[in-house]
Design an enzyme around this catalytic site. Structure first.
Site, PDB file in Angstrom:
ATOM      1  N   SER A 160      76.643 109.602  15.916  1.00  0.00           N
ATOM      2  CA  SER A 160      77.458 109.946  14.750  1.00  0.00           C
ATOM      3  C   SER A 160      76.952 109.188  13.532  1.00  0.00           C
ATOM      4  O   SER A 160      75.798 108.741  13.505  1.00  0.00           O
ATOM      5  CB  SER A 160      78.929 109.626  15.053  1.00  0.00           C
ATOM      6  OG  SER A 160      79.766 110.212  14.082  1.00  0.00           O
ATOM      7  N   ASN A 161      77.772 109.033  12.531  1.00  0.00           N
ATOM      8  CA  ASN A 161      77.388 108.326  11.302  1.00  0.00           C
ATOM      9  C   ASN A 161      78.658 107.684  10.732  1.00  0.00           C
ATOM     10  O   ASN A 161      79.765 107.999  11.173  1.00  0.00           O
ATOM     11  CB  ASN A 161      76.723 109.306  10.317  1.00  0.00           C
ATOM     12  CG  ASN A 161      77.654 110.436   9.963  1.00  0.00           C
ATOM     13  OD1 ASN A 161      78.654 110.234   9.284  1.00  0.00           O
ATOM     14  ND2 ASN A 161      77.361 111.638  10.444  1.00  0.00           N
ATOM     15  N   PRO A 162      78.522 106.796   9.739  1.00  0.00           N
ATOM     16  CA  PRO A 162      79.697 106.034   9.285  1.00  0.00           C
ATOM     17  C   PRO A 162      80.645 106.776   8.334  1.00  0.00           C
ATOM     18  O   PRO A 162      81.548 106.146   7.774  1.00  0.00           O
ATOM     19  CB  PRO A 162      79.080 104.839   8.549  1.00  0.00           C
ATOM     20  CG  PRO A 162      77.608 104.931   8.717  1.00  0.00           C
ATOM     21  CD  PRO A 162      77.285 106.328   9.092  1.00  0.00           C
TER      22      PRO A 162
END
Ligand code: CTP
Length: 219
Positions: A25-27
């Protein structure tokens, strides 16, 4: 009275599961997309949010569709797009997903592990293939060459507008309550919005889109 529009807004990250307990995923926290939906409603428009996993409470009067993966997001956008005037893709979509999902938890061994990934669909390009005649707005989160990359995405994805931000700048990165953005359009203009609460940046972007449409309409 200014014309009212329907906005389809995507927000937040996607999750690409490797096995039942691990994902890529990503932040992204979804704050910018949620602020855009809130701003659209406050200005009398209607808005649907298609949201990846976030801890945010959806604004009142906004229809919410929850998704997990880039594939879910693509499906949710393509199913609905023709009912809307404007698409804003604020979601941070994974460009790659594991080639296969392992249904049982992968057990570690002493050997290194190679994870095979495959490309996800570019949702904005997929929308372009549907004949959608509304306004397409993209986001570009960059660490360098902001203008160059934003303009190449504007052209490549055939967008009307792209909102670019330098995520390395203090107060403009993932999860911040503020943002500083540059808005580029296919009419060769550039507007820089200096650091402000995301709520104010969102209100500016909604006004910008409405004015963009109004200035193209014959009087
Ligand atoms: N986007 C999309 N489909 C994808 C990836 C991104 O529609 N599979 C959208 C994003 O929601 C955003 C715009 O395209 O509005 C630009 O996304 P970004 O991640 O900045 O760019 P990419 O096209 O993924 O290119 P790169 O990661 O190489 O910068």
């Amino acid at each position: 009275m200014s014309k009212k529009y329907s906005f389809l807004i995507t927000a937040g990250p996607t999750r690409e599961f490797i096995d039942p307990v691990r994902f890529i995923s990503n932040p992204s926290t979804g704050k910018m997309g949620y602020a855009l939906a809130q701003a659209a409603i406050e200005k009398g428009h209607c808005a649907t949010l298609i949201s990846g996993p976030t801890s945010l409470t959806p604004p009142e009067c906004v229809e919410i569709v929850k998704i997990i993966s880039a594939r879910d997001l693509c499906k949710a956008v393509l199913e609905r797009i023709h009912d809307y005037d404007i698409l804003i893709m604020a979601a941070a979509v994974a460009d790659y997903t594991p080639k296969s999902f392992t249904p049982k938890k992968i057990k570690k061994s002493d050997a290194d592990m190679l994870l095979e990934l495959e490309r996800t669909a570019d949702i904005l390009k997929e929308v372009g293939k549907t004949g959608f005649s509304g306004i397409k707005v993209g986001f570009a989160a960059e660490t360098d060459h902001l203008e160059q990359y934003a303009l190449s995405k504007l052209k490549d994805k055939r967008l009307h507008i792209i909102v670019a931000n330098d995520i390395t700048r203090q107060g403009a990165g993932f999860g911040a309550d503020t943002n500083a953005v540059s808005i580029f359009s296919d009419r060769n203009d550039r507007n820089d919005i200096h650091l402000k609460p995301k709520r104010e940046v969102a209100a500016y972007i909604i006004d910008y889109i409405v004015e963009y449409i109004a200035s193209a309409r014959p009087n």
